[in-house]
Design an enzyme around this catalytic site. Sequence first.
Site, PDB file in Angstrom:
ATOM      1  N   ASP A 198      -6.747   8.758   0.203  1.00  0.00           N
ATOM      2  CA  ASP A 198      -5.979   7.505   0.224  1.00  0.00           C
ATOM      3  C   ASP A 198      -4.482   7.811   0.221  1.00  0.00           C
ATOM      4  OD1 ASP A 198      -4.840   4.959  -0.364  1.00  0.00           O
ATOM      5  OD2 ASP A 198      -6.624   4.362  -1.469  1.00  0.00           O
TER       6      ASP A 198
ATOM      7  N   SER B   9     -11.981   4.319  -1.856  1.00  0.00           N
ATOM      8  CA  SER B   9     -11.281   4.897  -3.013  1.00  0.00           C
ATOM      9  C   SER B   9     -11.938   4.505  -4.331  1.00  0.00           C
ATOM     10  CB  SER B   9      -9.822   4.456  -3.032  1.00  0.00           C
ATOM     11  OG  SER B   9      -9.191   4.876  -1.851  1.00  0.00           O
TER      12      SER B   9
ATOM     13  N   HIS C 114      -2.011   5.316   0.226  1.00  0.00           N
ATOM     14  CA  HIS C 114      -1.193   4.205  -0.279  1.00  0.00           C
ATOM     15  C   HIS C 114      -0.498   4.594  -1.581  1.00  0.00           C
ATOM     16  CE1 HIS C 114      -4.148   2.327   2.404  1.00  0.00           C
ATOM     17  NE2 HIS C 114      -3.168   1.483   2.691  1.00  0.00           N
TER      18      HIS C 114
HETATM   19 CO1  B1M Z   1      -3.212   0.176   4.460  1.00  0.00          CO
HETATM   20  N1  B1M Z   1      -4.799  -0.874   4.030  1.00  0.00           N
HETATM   21  N2  B1M Z   1      -4.267   1.380   5.552  1.00  0.00           N
HETATM   22  N3  B1M Z   1      -1.523   1.016   4.867  1.00  0.00           N
HETATM   23  N4  B1M Z   1      -2.372  -1.305   3.603  1.00  0.00           N
HETATM   24  C1  B1M Z   1      -4.668  -1.962   3.056  1.00  0.00           C
HETATM   25  C2  B1M Z   1      -4.979  -1.461   1.635  1.00  0.00           C
HETATM   26  C3  B1M Z   1      -5.726  -3.012   3.587  1.00  0.00           C
HETATM   27  C4  B1M Z   1      -6.303  -3.919   2.507  1.00  0.00           C
HETATM   28  C5  B1M Z   1      -5.082  -3.818   4.723  1.00  0.00           C
HETATM   29  C6  B1M Z   1      -6.050  -4.800   5.397  1.00  0.00           C
HETATM   30  O1  B1M Z   1      -6.868  -4.418   6.192  1.00  0.00           O
HETATM   31  N5  B1M Z   1      -5.975  -6.055   5.073  1.00  0.00           N
HETATM   32  C7  B1M Z   1      -6.794  -2.053   4.228  1.00  0.00           C
HETATM   33  C8  B1M Z   1      -7.919  -1.570   3.286  1.00  0.00           C
HETATM   34  C9  B1M Z   1      -9.260  -2.085   3.728  1.00  0.00           C
HETATM   35  C10 B1M Z   1     -10.346  -1.621   2.833  1.00  0.00           C
HETATM   36  O2  B1M Z   1     -10.553  -0.465   2.558  1.00  0.00           O
HETATM   37  N6  B1M Z   1     -11.057  -2.611   2.390  1.00  0.00           N
HETATM   38  C11 B1M Z   1      -5.933  -0.898   4.697  1.00  0.00           C
HETATM   39  C12 B1M Z   1      -6.306   0.035   5.711  1.00  0.00           C
HETATM   40  C13 B1M Z   1      -7.605  -0.260   6.420  1.00  0.00           C
HETATM   41  C14 B1M Z   1      -5.526   1.150   6.046  1.00  0.00           C
HETATM   42  C15 B1M Z   1      -5.865   2.275   7.061  1.00  0.00           C
HETATM   43  C16 B1M Z   1      -7.316   2.756   7.055  1.00  0.00           C
HETATM   44  C17 B1M Z   1      -5.430   1.777   8.454  1.00  0.00           C
HETATM   45  C18 B1M Z   1      -5.738   2.699   9.604  1.00  0.00           C
HETATM   46  O3  B1M Z   1      -5.266   3.814   9.656  1.00  0.00           O
HETATM   47  N7  B1M Z   1      -6.553   2.208  10.484  1.00  0.00           N
HETATM   48  C19 B1M Z   1      -4.890   3.378   6.627  1.00  0.00           C
HETATM   49  C20 B1M Z   1      -5.507   4.241   5.508  1.00  0.00           C
HETATM   50  C21 B1M Z   1      -4.979   5.605   5.451  1.00  0.00           C
HETATM   51  C22 B1M Z   1      -5.525   6.333   4.229  1.00  0.00           C
HETATM   52  O4  B1M Z   1      -5.247   5.948   3.108  1.00  0.00           O
HETATM   53  N8  B1M Z   1      -6.305   7.352   4.457  1.00  0.00           N
HETATM   54  C23 B1M Z   1      -3.782   2.553   6.045  1.00  0.00           C
HETATM   55  C24 B1M Z   1      -2.456   2.949   6.066  1.00  0.00           C
HETATM   56  C25 B1M Z   1      -1.402   2.189   5.551  1.00  0.00           C
HETATM   57  C26 B1M Z   1       0.068   2.554   5.756  1.00  0.00           C
HETATM   58  C27 B1M Z   1       0.328   4.058   5.698  1.00  0.00           C
HETATM   59  C28 B1M Z   1       0.522   2.028   7.098  1.00  0.00           C
HETATM   60  C29 B1M Z   1       0.739   1.700   4.621  1.00  0.00           C
HETATM   61  C30 B1M Z   1       0.911   2.463   3.281  1.00  0.00           C
HETATM   62  C31 B1M Z   1       2.267   3.088   3.088  1.00  0.00           C
HETATM   63  C32 B1M Z   1       2.421   3.638   1.701  1.00  0.00           C
HETATM   64  O5  B1M Z   1       1.814   3.236   0.714  1.00  0.00           O
HETATM   65  N9  B1M Z   1       3.282   4.617   1.612  1.00  0.00           N
HETATM   66  C33 B1M Z   1      -0.299   0.616   4.374  1.00  0.00           C
HETATM   67  C34 B1M Z   1      -0.039  -0.613   3.694  1.00  0.00           C
HETATM   68  C35 B1M Z   1       1.411  -0.890   3.358  1.00  0.00           C
HETATM   69  C36 B1M Z   1      -1.060  -1.531   3.331  1.00  0.00           C
HETATM   70  C37 B1M Z   1      -0.941  -2.950   2.723  1.00  0.00           C
HETATM   71  C38 B1M Z   1      -0.481  -3.894   3.829  1.00  0.00           C
HETATM   72  C39 B1M Z   1       0.002  -3.101   1.530  1.00  0.00           C
HETATM   73  C40 B1M Z   1      -0.241  -2.146   0.346  1.00  0.00           C
HETATM   74  C41 B1M Z   1       0.942  -2.191  -0.596  1.00  0.00           C
HETATM   75  O6  B1M Z   1       1.786  -1.306  -0.582  1.00  0.00           O
HETATM   76  N10 B1M Z   1       1.080  -3.248  -1.414  1.00  0.00           N
HETATM   77  C42 B1M Z   1      -2.429  -3.213   2.260  1.00  0.00           C
HETATM   78  C43 B1M Z   1      -2.803  -4.678   2.254  1.00  0.00           C
HETATM   79  C44 B1M Z   1      -2.550  -5.329   0.910  1.00  0.00           C
HETATM   80  O7  B1M Z   1      -2.678  -4.707  -0.135  1.00  0.00           O
HETATM   81  N11 B1M Z   1      -2.251  -6.592   0.931  1.00  0.00           N
HETATM   82  C45 B1M Z   1      -3.196  -2.237   3.065  1.00  0.00           C
HETATM   83  C46 B1M Z   1       2.190  -3.419  -2.330  1.00  0.00           C
HETATM   84  C47 B1M Z   1       1.930  -2.694  -3.666  1.00  0.00           C
HETATM   85  C48 B1M Z   1       3.088  -2.908  -4.635  1.00  0.00           C
HETATM   86  O8  B1M Z   1       0.769  -3.253  -4.219  1.00  0.00           O
HETATM   87  O9  B1M Z   1      -0.562  -1.119  -3.951  1.00  0.00           O
HETATM   88  O10 B1M Z   1      -1.709  -3.284  -4.609  1.00  0.00           O
HETATM   89  P1  B1M Z   1      -0.522  -2.415  -4.649  1.00  0.00           P
HETATM   90  O11 B1M Z   1      -0.226  -2.038  -6.187  1.00  0.00           O
HETATM   91  C49 B1M Z   1      -0.184  -3.012  -7.208  1.00  0.00           C
HETATM   92  C50 B1M Z   1      -1.525  -3.158  -7.936  1.00  0.00           C
HETATM   93  O12 B1M Z   1      -2.651  -2.916  -7.105  1.00  0.00           O
HETATM   94  C51 B1M Z   1      -1.421  -2.239  -9.103  1.00  0.00           C
HETATM   95  O13 B1M Z   1      -0.056  -2.340  -9.451  1.00  0.00           O
HETATM   96  C52 B1M Z   1       0.748  -2.441  -8.274  1.00  0.00           C
HETATM   97  C53 B1M Z   1       1.949  -3.280  -8.576  1.00  0.00           C
HETATM   98  O14 B1M Z   1       1.619  -4.512  -9.130  1.00  0.00           O
HETATM   99  N12 B1M Z   1      -1.731  -0.816  -9.023  1.00  0.00           N
HETATM  100  C54 B1M Z   1      -1.910  -0.101 -10.154  1.00  0.00           C
HETATM  101  C55 B1M Z   1      -1.861   0.004  -7.965  1.00  0.00           C
HETATM  102  N13 B1M Z   1      -2.143   1.235  -8.389  1.00  0.00           N
HETATM  103  C56 B1M Z   1      -2.167   1.213  -9.717  1.00  0.00           C
HETATM  104  C57 B1M Z   1      -2.404   2.217 -10.665  1.00  0.00           C
HETATM  105  C58 B1M Z   1      -2.369   1.875 -12.010  1.00  0.00           C
HETATM  106  C59 B1M Z   1      -2.108   0.573 -12.422  1.00  0.00           C
HETATM  107  C60 B1M Z   1      -1.873  -0.429 -11.497  1.00  0.00           C
HETATM  108  O15 B1M Z   1      -2.587   2.750 -12.992  1.00  0.00           O
HETATM  109  C61 B1M Z   1      -2.665   4.093 -12.675  1.00  0.00           C
END
Ligand code: B1M
Length: 213
Positions: free
Chosen positions: A98, A151, A100
């Site tokens: 992963d 993940s 992200h």
């Molecule tokens: Co990706 N991605 N992505 N992506 N991406 C998602 C996660 C997805 C839901 C989008 C979608 O389809 N709607 C989807 C997952 C589908 C699934 O598995 N069900 C997805 C996909 C499919 C993919 C790829 C497979 C796409 C592809 O290549 N075809 C690929 C995966 C690559 C891989 O990992 N092997 C991929 C790639 C990417 C980018 C590289 C382009 C980019 C990431 C860049 C980066 O992180 N450096 C990206 C992004 C940006 C996203 C979305 C749009 C946004 C994620 C984000 O940064 N959110 C995402 C859709 C979404 O989530 N709405 C998506 C903002 C961030 C602040 O929030 O990470 O949730 P979040 O963290 C929160 C909480 O979750 C929590 O606290 C944080 C702050 O409040 N939290 C924790 C997180 N970790 C924590 C740990 C803790 C405590 C709290 O304690 C240890």
Amino acid sequence: LTLEERLSSYIVEGTKEGLVPDLDEALTKYAPLDIINGPLMAGMDEVGRLFNNNELIVAEVLQSAEAMKAAVSHLEPYMEKSESSVKGKIMLATVKGDVHDIGKNLVEIILTNNGYKIINLGIKVPPDQLIEAYRKEKPDAIGLSGLLVKSAQQMVTTAQDLKSAGVEVPILVGGAALSRKFTKTRIAPEYDGLVLYAKDAMDGLDLANRIMN
Ligand code: B1M
């Protein structure tokens, strides 16, 4: 557009032009974390929705991620910092497979600002690497992040491997791939120590404060 709409649109459009002045204006009205959790996260959710509907390609989502990272780093110096001495050492990683890391890095900022020493191992961290780093660093807790559906299963494997290696410190897990229920029913039974689910970065801080004090 209103200020809030503009802030969301920088993330949706993946552009940084005009971002900093708008963030500075937002800082006169809101706390930095409210700007992140409000309009910036709303923008990221929209990106996720558009991507899901095939209306955005990965390259565009990367630009959005860059804009989000730029916004968070601009806001970081304005976040509240506690002056307290070090409360504990926490190792953070995004699980194997992963990439992200925006959420994990936000967790790092919040924990660092609140008195924790953080060892951030980065992304795609396999269990072996985590175990090796654990032995070297001896953290008080381990934080795992994961956003992909696969993940969630990787966290189960990671917990099993940590247990086999004799690791028992509390594990904090978070990220969109997880839920409280999955954590309780699937991850916790595979580990000997505490396993706690954090829904966001502030929740992660609350949990860390609870287990370290
Ligand atoms: Co990706 N991605 N992505 N992506 N991406 C998602 C996660 C997805 C839901 C989008 C979608 O389809 N709607 C989807 C997952 C589908 C699934 O598995 N069900 C997805 C996909 C499919 C993919 C790829 C497979 C796409 C592809 O290549 N075809 C690929 C995966 C690559 C891989 O990992 N092997 C991929 C790639 C990417 C980018 C590289 C382009 C980019 C990431 C860049 C980066 O992180 N450096 C990206 C992004 C940006 C996203 C979305 C749009 C946004 C994620 C984000 O940064 N959110 C995402 C859709 C979404 O989530 N709405 C998506 C903002 C961030 C602040 O929030 O990470 O949730 P979040 O963290 C929160 C909480 O979750 C929590 O606290 C944080 C702050 O409040 N939290 C924790 C997180 N970790 C924590 C740990 C803790 C405590 C709290 O304690 C240890």
